[in-house]
Structure formats: structure tokens, C-alpha cells
Design an enzyme around this catalytic site. Structure first.
Site, mmCIF file in Angstrom:
data_model
loop_
_atom_site.group_PDB
_atom_site.id
_atom_site.type_symbol
_atom_site.label_atom_id
_atom_site.label_comp_id
_atom_site.label_asym_id
_atom_site.label_seq_id
_atom_site.Cartn_x
_atom_site.Cartn_y
_atom_site.Cartn_z
ATOM 1 C CB SER A 50 -0.639 0.013 1.318
ATOM 2 O OG SER A 50 -1.632 1.098 1.380
ATOM 3 C CE1 TYR A 55 -6.506 3.838 -1.419
ATOM 4 C CE2 TYR A 55 -5.109 3.681 0.189
ATOM 5 C CZ TYR A 55 -5.886 3.117 -0.417
ATOM 6 O OH TYR A 55 -6.896 2.271 0.149
ATOM 7 C CB THR A 115 -6.452 2.058 -4.870
ATOM 8 O OG1 THR A 115 -5.875 0.813 -4.731
ATOM 9 C CG2 THR A 115 -8.097 1.796 -4.099
ATOM 10 C CE LYS A 140 -7.277 -3.540 -3.940
ATOM 11 N NZ LYS A 140 -8.253 -2.637 -2.675
ATOM 12 C CG HIS A 161 -11.230 -0.925 -0.262
ATOM 13 N ND1 HIS A 161 -10.560 -0.056 -1.212
ATOM 14 C CD2 HIS A 161 -10.726 -0.739 0.632
ATOM 15 C CE1 HIS A 161 -9.434 0.590 -0.567
ATOM 16 N NE2 HIS A 161 -9.707 0.166 0.733
HETATM 17 C C1 FNR Z 1 -7.669 -2.449 2.993
HETATM 18 N N1 FNR Z 1 -7.644 -2.411 1.641
HETATM 19 C C2 FNR Z 1 -6.818 -1.520 1.017
HETATM 20 N N2 FNR Z 1 -6.711 -1.301 -0.415
HETATM 21 C C3 FNR Z 1 -6.122 -0.746 -1.095
HETATM 22 O O1 FNR Z 1 -5.978 -0.715 -2.338
HETATM 23 N N3 FNR Z 1 -5.207 0.238 -0.284
HETATM 24 C C4 FNR Z 1 -5.065 0.295 1.000
HETATM 25 O O2 FNR Z 1 -4.295 0.854 1.410
HETATM 26 C C5 FNR Z 1 -5.832 -0.602 1.547
HETATM 27 N N4 FNR Z 1 -5.905 -0.772 2.909
HETATM 28 C C6 FNR Z 1 -6.860 -1.706 3.716
HETATM 29 C C7 FNR Z 1 -6.745 -1.671 5.175
HETATM 30 C C8 FNR Z 1 -7.203 -2.687 5.462
HETATM 31 C C9 FNR Z 1 -7.149 -2.944 7.265
HETATM 32 C C10 FNR Z 1 -8.247 -3.487 4.973
HETATM 33 C C11 FNR Z 1 -8.990 -4.774 5.426
HETATM 34 C C12 FNR Z 1 -8.284 -3.478 3.732
HETATM 35 C C13 FNR Z 1 -8.550 -3.316 0.887
HETATM 36 C C14 FNR Z 1 -7.719 -4.463 0.489
HETATM 37 O O3 FNR Z 1 -6.810 -4.456 -0.595
HETATM 38 C C15 FNR Z 1 -8.799 -5.569 -0.259
HETATM 39 O O4 FNR Z 1 -9.491 -4.981 -1.392
HETATM 40 C C16 FNR Z 1 -9.644 -6.102 0.941
HETATM 41 O O5 FNR Z 1 -9.224 -6.291 2.037
HETATM 42 C C17 FNR Z 1 -10.198 -7.430 0.313
HETATM 43 O O6 FNR Z 1 -11.428 -7.856 1.226
HETATM 44 P P1 FNR Z 1 -11.184 -8.823 2.435
HETATM 45 O O7 FNR Z 1 -10.538 -10.130 1.941
HETATM 46 O O8 FNR Z 1 -10.398 -8.374 3.463
HETATM 47 O O9 FNR Z 1 -12.415 -9.248 2.842
#
Ligand code: FNR
Length: 386
Positions: A130, A154, A180, A259, A283
């Protein structure tokens, strides 16, 4: 041919015969229970929570029950190929670690991003790291060793800062940029709102900004946490439109992957604009509540891509059989989110490596038992439950 991931179960059984019973969780429910007990409450609400009443978040996981795989017998699928070729790499596994900001906070030493990279090196499971890291991106990637890593962007409002982050990632050796799209503004997250907790606003996971020359110019090189956080909050989220895509594309020759795509028309339009990968995800239900599960959106996105580019998928994957079903519905690679964060929280790097090996072993053994030598055969045997 990939290594037989299923052999992990033999390792576990034989270790037990020698008196070493594994204390790692062997299923997601146990893992989640232990993680919820282990994590600091403020981190817990941020990681476990989602948008609104979390209906979409739950639906992401439940949707896997809408499909099933039909077993085929007398195949003797002794050799099973789960490898994936994409963007010039051959990945030994179809699984990757989705980008998770603040994963850096999950280990006691607060270098969790490095722990993720170490697990990538140990398993061959690529990590998408990230923008929101606890360590500068340059310090993290060497720990991934030979396993290709990707940088998740981001996109900030300041275009020079965006260009600087992408350029740094390319120079450091990241193999692709994942932009994203669904998080230019945070969704309504009741759990975090109730505790008033948003880690970045407390100065966490901002090292890629504070180590960046363009960001430092914006803050006047201030070390004052308040200046840093308020500058970050001002520039964090760029509400990108289609008109920005040409500019994003121009930032890098690396594979550019979008994404957050859930609509087939968006996938087609992105491909026409020259992106190299589509990442179907909601997400993990953290951003917009009220939607379908990402898995329900996947088949149409895959159809729209028509084999032109790899399709990544995440949201709701909780087991190796979920991995197989997502592959069966057309994903090229399948991302794990919260489960790997929990693996790291509960057992450190060994716990994370175990989590990845557990998912891969279950996926591989499902293919063995069901007579699928490869993903093409999985796809031929997927059925929608009635
Ligand atoms: C994320 N996700 C996420 N996505 C992204 O593009 N950049 C990020 O910094 C983050 N940060 C983030 C923090 C936390 C705590 C979570 C749980 C998720 C989303 C991540 O990439 C992904 O899309 C989801 O976590 C997928 O869903 P599940 O498997 O967690 O249910």
C-alpha cells in the site's frame, strides 16, 4: 509445474508424530477468533470493520456459497498446475496479498510492511504494498527477495507527488502500479467513527509521504506531526475521472492495474485507455455498503476483459476453496485481504507464512481430490448453486 502445495499437510502431520503439534490455526474461523483477541481495539475496529452495516462485507464472503465445483473421478490429477503467467512473470501461485494500509502497525515492532515482504520472499506469493506504509517503500521491497512486488497508489491531488511516488516505486524495483479508484474519500465506517479512530490522522502509515521530496516541499520540510497530518489530509484523495487516465498512463511504463472495477463497461473503457490489468474488488466492503459481492460482479468483468489482460480479484476470500472458486469464475490471480493481516497479527511472519501455505494447500488438495490438473478444468466444472 508448481510444487505440490498440498504437501504442507504431510509436514503438519509428521511434525505432530514427532511431538510438535502445530499451534497455528487450521481454518479461518479459529484464526479470526484469535486475531480479534490479539489485536489492540483501535486497530481491530479499523481492520475488521467495514462500511455501513457491513452487509456488503458479509455478502462478499457468503457469495462463495452461491457456486460450487463438481468433482471429476478417475483423473489421477497427480500433477497440478497453479502457476500463473502475467506481465512477463511466472508466478508459482495464483494467490497474492492485497494492499493493506496500516498492516505496518500489526507487528509489535511496527514494521509489518517488511514482515509482509518477508513472507512474500519465503512463499513466492506476491505482495501488493500500500501507499500507506510504516516504512518507506524503498526499505520494504528488498525484503521481498525474488518475488515480484507491486506498489499500490492512492493517487494524491498533487500530480507531482503522484509522479514522484510512481517514479520511486519503479526505481526501487516494484513490478507494477496498482491504482486504487474506490477510495479517494473514505466510506462511512461506523466502527471507526464510534471510536473516532482513523490511524492516518494520528500520523500512522505516512512514511511514503514524509520520505518524499515533493511532499516535504509541501510541508516546508516540517517535522511537526500536525503539519504533516493536515497536509496529508488535504492532498490524499484525488477524485479521478476518465480524463485523468491518460495522465496516469503516462506516469509509467510498468504494468498499470486499476483496482476497484466492478462494472463491465468500466473494464472495457479502461482497457481501451491502455491499462494492463483490471482488479475486480469492492475493497472488502470497507468503502461502499449496499452493493453486490465482488464475486457476483467478477464473471461480467472477466467477460468484458475477454482475455486481453489479467484480471485480479479480491474481497471475501476466506479459504483455499474460495481461491479455487474465484479462479473458476475467471480471475487470473486471487487476492487475500484480512485473513493474512490476522495471520500476521496472531503469529508474526511464521503465522503469515502458515496462512498463505494453508490457503494454497487447501486449494491444491481440492484440485487433487476433484480431479483438476489445472485451472481450465476448474472452469469447466463450476456450477451455480440453484
Ligand atoms: C484494505 N484495503 C486497501 N486497499 C488498497 O488499495 N489500499 C489500501 O491501503 C488498503 N488498506 C486496507 C486496510 C485494511 C485494514 C483492509 C482490511 C483492507 C483493501 C484490500 O486491498 C482488499 O481489497 C480487501 O481487504 C479485500 O477484502 P477482504 O479479503 O479483506 O474481505
Amino acid at each position: 509445474m508448481t510444487q505440490p502445495f498440498g504437501d504442507y499437510q504431510l509436514e503438519i502431520y509428521f511434525n505432530a508424530l514427532n511431538g510438535r503439534v502445530s499451534d497455528h490455526p487450521m481454518d479461518y474461523a479459529t484464526l479470526e477468533r484469535r486475531a480479534l483477541a490479539a489485536l489492540d481495539p483501535s486497530l481491530l475496529s479499523y481492520i475488521a470493520g467495514g462500511a455501513g452495516d457491513e452487509a456488503t462485507q458479509r455478502r462478499n464472503a457468503e457469495a462463495f456459497a452461491l457456486w460450487g465445483v463438481v468433482p471429476r473421478m478417475l483423473v489421477g490429477a497427480v500433477d497440478r498446475d497453479l502457476s500463473v503467467t502475467a506481465w512477463g512473470h511466472t508466478f508459482p501461485t495464483p494467490v497474492f496479498m492485497a494492499p493493506v494500509g496500516v498492516v505496518g502497525l500489526v507487528t509489535p515492532d511496527r514494521h509489518g510492511d517488511i514482515a509482509v515482504a518477508q513472507a512474500a520472499a519465503a512463499t513466492g506469493v506476491p505482495a501488493v504494498l500500500s501507499t500507506l506504509m510504516q516504512d518507506p517503500l524503498e526499505d520494504v521491497i528488498p525484503h521481498a527477495g525474488e518475488t515480484p512486488s507491486f506498489f499500490q497508489l492512492y493517487t494524491p491531488k498533487d500530480r507531482d507527488l503522484a509522479a514522484s511516488l510512481v517514479e520511486r516505486a519503479a526505481r526501487a524495483g516494484y513490478r507494477g502500479i496498482v491504482v486504487t479508484l474506490d477510495t479517494w474519500i473514505p466510506g462511512w465506517r461506523p466502527r471507526d467513527l464510534a471510536s473516532g479512530n482513523f490511524p492516518q490522522l494520528r500520523g500512522h502509515a505516512l512514511r511514503n509521504y514524509t520520505s518524499d521530496p515533493v511532499f516535504r516541499k509541501l510541508t516546508g520540510a516540517s517535522e511537526d506531526p500536525q503539519v504533516i497530518v493536515s497536509t496529508w489530509a488535504r492532498i490524499f484523495g484525488n477524485p479521478l475521472t476518465w480524463a485523468d487516465l491518460e495522465w496516469l498512463r503516462s506516469l509509467t511504463d510498468l504494468p498499470l492495474i486499476l483496482k476497484g472495477i466492478g462494472h463491465p463497461d468500466d473494464a472495457r473503457r479502461a482497457l481501451d485507455a491502455g491499462v494492463d490489468g483490471i482488479y475486480c474488488s469492492n475493497h472488502g466492503g470497507r468503502q461502499a455498503n449496499g452493493g453486490l459481492s465482488a464475486l457476483e460482479l467478477l464473471p461480467e468483468v472477466v467477460a468484458a476483459c475477454d482475455g486481453r489482460v489479467p484480471v485480479l480479484f479480491d474481497s471475501g476470500v476466506r479459504s483455499g476453496s474460495d481461491v479455487i472458486k474465484a479462479l473458476g469464475l475467471g480471475a487470473t490471480m486471487v487476492g487475500i485481504g484480512r485473513p493474512y493481516v490476522y495471520g500476521l497479527a496472531v503469529g508474526g511472519v511464521p503465522g503469515l507464512i502458515h496462512l498463505l501455505r494453508m490457503f494454497l494447500a487447501e486449494a491444491d488438495l481440492l484440485m487433487a481430490v476433484n480431479g483438476y490438473p489445472d485451472v481450465a478444468e476448474v472452469r469447466r466444472n463450476m456450477r451455480r448453486a440453484s
